[in-house]
Scaffold this motif. Sequence first.
Motif, PDB file in Angstrom:
ATOM      1  N   ARG A   4      24.979  88.772   5.336  1.00 55.82           N
ATOM      2  CA  ARG A   4      24.678  90.308   5.283  1.00 55.82           C
ATOM      3  C   ARG A   4      23.742  90.822   6.106  1.00 55.82           C
ATOM      4  O   ARG A   4      22.914  90.508   6.535  1.00 55.82           O
ATOM      5  N   ASP A   5      24.422  92.009   6.611  1.00 54.31           N
ATOM      6  CA  ASP A   5      23.437  92.994   7.684  1.00 54.31           C
ATOM      7  C   ASP A   5      22.802  91.816   8.722  1.00 54.31           C
ATOM      8  O   ASP A   5      21.717  91.880   9.222  1.00 54.31           O
ATOM      9  N   TYR A  31      27.989  90.980  13.096  1.00 48.31           N
ATOM     10  CA  TYR A  31      27.379  91.996  12.677  1.00 48.31           C
ATOM     11  C   TYR A  31      26.666  93.012  13.701  1.00 48.31           C
ATOM     12  O   TYR A  31      26.636  94.286  13.767  1.00 48.31           O
ATOM     13  N   MET A  44      25.760  96.053   5.502  1.00 48.12           N
ATOM     14  CA  MET A  44      27.154  95.331   5.971  1.00 48.12           C
ATOM     15  C   MET A  44      27.158  93.989   5.596  1.00 48.12           C
ATOM     16  O   MET A  44      26.527  93.134   6.198  1.00 48.12           O
ATOM     17  N   ASP A  48      36.913  93.583  -1.437  1.00 48.69           N
ATOM     18  CA  ASP A  48      36.318  94.875  -1.464  1.00 48.69           C
ATOM     19  C   ASP A  48      34.699  94.900  -0.957  1.00 48.69           C
ATOM     20  O   ASP A  48      34.411  96.072  -0.338  1.00 48.69           O
ATOM     21  N   ASP A  49      34.102  93.828  -0.917  1.00 45.20           N
ATOM     22  CA  ASP A  49      32.902  93.722  -0.550  1.00 45.20           C
ATOM     23  C   ASP A  49      32.530  93.592   0.949  1.00 45.20           C
ATOM     24  O   ASP A  49      31.657  93.618   1.601  1.00 45.20           O
ATOM     25  N   LYS A  92      40.458  95.567   7.757  1.00 39.76           N
ATOM     26  CA  LYS A  92      39.168  95.338   8.018  1.00 39.76           C
ATOM     27  C   LYS A  92      38.945  95.258   9.265  1.00 39.76           C
ATOM     28  O   LYS A  92      39.850  94.903  10.065  1.00 39.76           O
ATOM     29  N   ASP A 140      33.058  93.979   4.830  1.00 42.94           N
ATOM     30  CA  ASP A 140      32.887  95.302   5.729  1.00 42.94           C
ATOM     31  C   ASP A 140      33.835  94.902   6.942  1.00 42.94           C
ATOM     32  O   ASP A 140      34.130  95.717   7.684  1.00 42.94           O
ATOM     33  N   ALA A 141      33.590  93.696   7.493  1.00 45.96           N
ATOM     34  CA  ALA A 141      34.099  93.166   8.602  1.00 45.96           C
ATOM     35  C   ALA A 141      34.443  91.867   8.591  1.00 45.96           C
ATOM     36  O   ALA A 141      33.876  91.019   8.053  1.00 45.96           O
TER      37      ALA A 141
END
Length: 362
Positions: A19-20, A331, A1, A71-72, A104, A74-75
């Motif tokens: 990321r994540d 996240y 994510m 597009d990449d 988003k 996620d939030a």
Amino acid sequence: MIVLGIESSCDETAAAIVRDGRELLSSVVQSQVDIHAEYGGVVPEVAARSHIEVINPVIRQAMQQANVDWDDIDAIAVANAPGLIGSLLVGCLAAATLAKLHDKPLYPVHHVEGHIYANFITEKSDNISYSLPKAAPQFPMLALAVSGLHSQLVMFEDHGKYHLLGETLDDAVGEAYDKVAKILGLPYPGGPSIAKAALTGDPNAYQFPRARLQDPYSFSFSGLKTAVLRAVQREVGVDHTFPSFELAARLDDVQQANFAASFQYTANSTLVRATLKAYEEFKPASVVIAGGVAANTDLREQLSQALPITIDYAPIQLCTDNGAMIATLGYYQAQVVAPTNPDDLEVKPTLSMNETAWGATT
Ligand code: KG4
Ligand code: ZN
């Protein structure tokens, strides 16, 4: 994510891509230090206006550096509390607008809690030059959060599950650094300038009292600031009615360095004592420090010496205000809480961490 984190609570406009909740892809921080230095402190209206000017380019730059497009992502996570109302509004308005525009999920997070989450960033892409802790902290985790507005000890049982052990009853420790720097004639922001001046000073040159409080986890720093003021007045031979802004001109470099080192030692050892006591009482698996004052080398050294466990400190760039800490906390929140409707996003300038333990909702 992949989460875009936006931070604008005080005097830095920042955005980052994480990321994540652990891998830092980019972090852009546009500091207003030069603008506020002229006034010797943050001017709220000026801060808000500066945020408006740079927020869009900062977000764009963070996305470019991370090589991601909408597009990449996620939030979106944004600091909506606590801080200066005008400053918070700029970041929140940007985040809410982008969340709507690009459809988003939006996660408002607490700035001080975000500082603590900077410690969970352990991986990075090649465009980031500083080194990161090798592993994420373990729970139960004891956190010392020390910034320009907060000084608090928080015990985390798990992500989002925590309670405040204690906090400052008056000035935050960063505020004390900034005020003492002013007395000593050191440039704004005071923390880094005191740390620099202290390098050549004697921490035992002056003895300052530590506040004696009933609660071992509460702090008080306004008395220490006054003690420094009185000692400087004594040193230069004037009484308490002498204007404090004229004191610095009467100090020589050695006195200035000694005052900086003695103040720094006392302020930091007060934090370390309380942290050690909490460590002994709660036996956490890890201890982390967070916030602008966590960048202080003497604090890190004193803490490492006092505690029986090793601390894997976050880099200085992630201790002072940044968007990466906000994205990381966002996240973790996204794993358990529902996103906020952008139309309902509110700023909460005085919200305490005591009121935000989101893990309890699982
Ligand atoms: O977390 P932060 O960047 O902003 C707030 O949320 O307040 O913290 C800013 C505070 C300021 O008071 C600054 O003087 C202090 O952190 N600070 C330091 C150091 N770097 C920043 N204090 C002591 N030593 C430092 N190296
Ligand atoms: Zn901060």
